[in-house]
Motif scaffolding. Sequence first.
Motif, PDB file in Angstrom:
ATOM      1  N   THR A 204       0.718  -1.232  -0.101  1.00 50.11           N
ATOM      2  CA  THR A 204      -0.122  -0.208   0.216  1.00 50.11           C
ATOM      3  C   THR A 204       0.953   1.598  -0.087  1.00 50.11           C
ATOM      4  O   THR A 204       0.446   2.060  -1.041  1.00 50.11           O
ATOM      5  N   GLY A 205       1.825   1.284   1.347  1.00 48.39           N
ATOM      6  CA  GLY A 205       2.831   2.409   1.042  1.00 48.39           C
ATOM      7  C   GLY A 205       3.442   3.056  -0.090  1.00 48.39           C
ATOM      8  O   GLY A 205       3.482   3.919  -0.367  1.00 48.39           O
ATOM      9  N   LEU A 206       3.931   1.855  -0.682  1.00 49.08           N
ATOM     10  CA  LEU A 206       4.372   2.267  -2.491  1.00 49.08           C
ATOM     11  C   LEU A 206       3.506   2.553  -3.161  1.00 49.08           C
ATOM     12  O   LEU A 206       4.317   3.024  -3.977  1.00 49.08           O
ATOM     13  N   LYS A 207       2.571   2.504  -3.478  1.00 50.67           N
ATOM     14  CA  LYS A 207       1.622   2.394  -4.212  1.00 50.67           C
ATOM     15  C   LYS A 207       1.165   3.428  -4.360  1.00 50.67           C
ATOM     16  O   LYS A 207       1.062   4.525  -5.610  1.00 50.67           O
ATOM     17  N   GLY A 208       0.737   4.199  -3.269  1.00 48.02           N
ATOM     18  CA  GLY A 208       0.846   6.190  -2.786  1.00 48.02           C
ATOM     19  C   GLY A 208       2.284   6.242  -3.702  1.00 48.02           C
ATOM     20  O   GLY A 208       2.469   7.421  -4.321  1.00 48.02           O
ATOM     21  N   LEU A 209       3.520   6.178  -3.365  1.00 48.35           N
ATOM     22  CA  LEU A 209       4.099   6.475  -3.536  1.00 48.35           C
ATOM     23  C   LEU A 209       4.620   6.348  -4.938  1.00 48.35           C
ATOM     24  O   LEU A 209       4.925   7.922  -6.096  1.00 48.35           O
ATOM     25  N   ALA A 210       4.321   5.357  -5.737  1.00 46.39           N
ATOM     26  CA  ALA A 210       4.433   5.315  -7.195  1.00 46.39           C
ATOM     27  C   ALA A 210       3.464   6.288  -8.433  1.00 46.39           C
ATOM     28  O   ALA A 210       3.548   6.246  -9.326  1.00 46.39           O
ATOM     29  N   PHE A 211       2.292   6.540  -7.442  1.00 46.99           N
ATOM     30  CA  PHE A 211       1.261   6.898  -7.786  1.00 46.99           C
ATOM     31  C   PHE A 211       1.833   8.859  -8.089  1.00 46.99           C
ATOM     32  O   PHE A 211       1.716   9.757  -8.818  1.00 46.99           O
ATOM     33  N   VAL A 212       2.503   9.229  -6.735  1.00 51.09           N
ATOM     34  CA  VAL A 212       3.058  10.385  -6.708  1.00 51.09           C
ATOM     35  C   VAL A 212       4.280  10.347  -7.137  1.00 51.09           C
ATOM     36  O   VAL A 212       3.807  11.771  -8.096  1.00 51.09           O
ATOM     37  N   ALA A 213       4.849   9.548  -7.867  1.00 51.75           N
ATOM     38  CA  ALA A 213       5.890   9.735  -8.892  1.00 51.75           C
ATOM     39  C   ALA A 213       5.534  10.111  -9.947  1.00 51.75           C
ATOM     40  O   ALA A 213       6.070  10.587 -10.563  1.00 51.75           O
ATOM     41  N   LEU A 214       4.353   9.475 -10.921  1.00 53.65           N
ATOM     42  CA  LEU A 214       4.297   9.598 -12.012  1.00 53.65           C
ATOM     43  C   LEU A 214       3.052  10.390 -11.908  1.00 53.65           C
ATOM     44  O   LEU A 214       3.725  10.968 -13.395  1.00 53.65           O
ATOM     45  N   THR A 215       3.356  11.461 -10.835  1.00 58.40           N
ATOM     46  CA  THR A 215       1.747  12.594 -11.361  1.00 58.40           C
ATOM     47  C   THR A 215       3.072  13.494 -11.119  1.00 58.40           C
ATOM     48  O   THR A 215       3.188  14.159 -12.081  1.00 58.40           O
TER      49      THR A 215
ATOM     50  N   LYS B 257       5.849  13.424 -12.591  1.00 61.18           N
ATOM     51  CA  LYS B 257       6.834  13.018 -13.543  1.00 61.18           C
ATOM     52  C   LYS B 257       5.631  13.674 -14.429  1.00 61.18           C
ATOM     53  O   LYS B 257       6.839  14.686 -15.399  1.00 61.18           O
ATOM     54  N   ASN B 258       4.785  13.814 -14.473  1.00 59.11           N
ATOM     55  CA  ASN B 258       3.829  14.458 -15.555  1.00 59.11           C
ATOM     56  C   ASN B 258       3.587  15.389 -15.690  1.00 59.11           C
ATOM     57  O   ASN B 258       3.639  16.779 -16.811  1.00 59.11           O
ATOM     58  N   CYS B 259       3.891  16.253 -14.188  1.00 59.30           N
ATOM     59  CA  CYS B 259       3.554  17.870 -14.058  1.00 59.30           C
ATOM     60  C   CYS B 259       4.840  18.386 -14.798  1.00 59.30           C
ATOM     61  O   CYS B 259       4.682  19.582 -15.025  1.00 59.30           O
ATOM     62  N   ILE B 260       6.298  17.581 -14.652  1.00 59.59           N
ATOM     63  CA  ILE B 260       7.350  18.643 -14.510  1.00 59.59           C
ATOM     64  C   ILE B 260       6.923  18.351 -16.559  1.00 59.59           C
ATOM     65  O   ILE B 260       7.563  19.468 -17.083  1.00 59.59           O
ATOM     66  N   VAL B 261       6.358  17.040 -17.146  1.00 55.80           N
ATOM     67  CA  VAL B 261       6.752  17.269 -18.296  1.00 55.80           C
ATOM     68  C   VAL B 261       6.093  18.083 -18.952  1.00 55.80           C
ATOM     69  O   VAL B 261       5.956  18.318 -20.286  1.00 55.80           O
ATOM     70  N   PHE B 262       4.884  18.123 -18.707  1.00 58.97           N
ATOM     71  CA  PHE B 262       3.782  18.914 -19.163  1.00 58.97           C
ATOM     72  C   PHE B 262       3.927  20.502 -18.931  1.00 58.97           C
ATOM     73  O   PHE B 262       3.771  21.562 -19.892  1.00 58.97           O
ATOM     74  N   GLY B 263       4.661  20.843 -18.342  1.00 54.78           N
ATOM     75  CA  GLY B 263       5.298  21.866 -17.542  1.00 54.78           C
ATOM     76  C   GLY B 263       6.885  22.236 -18.826  1.00 54.78           C
ATOM     77  O   GLY B 263       6.714  23.604 -19.137  1.00 54.78           O
ATOM     78  N   PHE B 264       7.021  21.528 -19.193  1.00 56.94           N
ATOM     79  CA  PHE B 264       7.955  22.132 -20.142  1.00 56.94           C
ATOM     80  C   PHE B 264       7.843  22.114 -21.179  1.00 56.94           C
ATOM     81  O   PHE B 264       8.678  22.992 -22.118  1.00 56.94           O
ATOM     82  N   HIS B 265       7.065  21.509 -21.214  1.00 59.12           N
ATOM     83  CA  HIS B 265       6.290  21.327 -23.141  1.00 59.12           C
ATOM     84  C   HIS B 265       5.334  22.636 -23.085  1.00 59.12           C
ATOM     85  O   HIS B 265       5.848  22.948 -24.055  1.00 59.12           O
ATOM     86  N   ALA B 266       5.232  23.307 -21.526  1.00 56.28           N
ATOM     87  CA  ALA B 266       4.136  23.806 -21.805  1.00 56.28           C
ATOM     88  C   ALA B 266       5.676  25.484 -22.104  1.00 56.28           C
ATOM     89  O   ALA B 266       4.964  26.502 -23.185  1.00 56.28           O
TER      90      ALA B 266
END
Length: 61
Positions: free
Chosen positions: A18-29, A31-40
């Motif tokens: 359970t704890g690592l599921k949350g960490l994986a979700f946060v890491a993926l989120t 990463k997406n924020c960084i990529v979308f910000g860079f794209h913008a």
Amino acid sequence: MIFAADKAYPWLIQFLPTGLKGLAFVALTAKNCIVFGFHAELNFYYFYDGYLQTIHQQKIR
């Protein structure tokens, strides 16, 4: 068995505790924020460069 690419992430996440599921979700989120910000930012510079070369030059003339 995995038949679709969009099912790969949930299939892998089911094996994490359970704890690592949350960490994986946060890491993926994050990463997406960084990529979308860079794209913008790239889109802004591309637009601004085109603006300076075309529209702004026409206003100066």
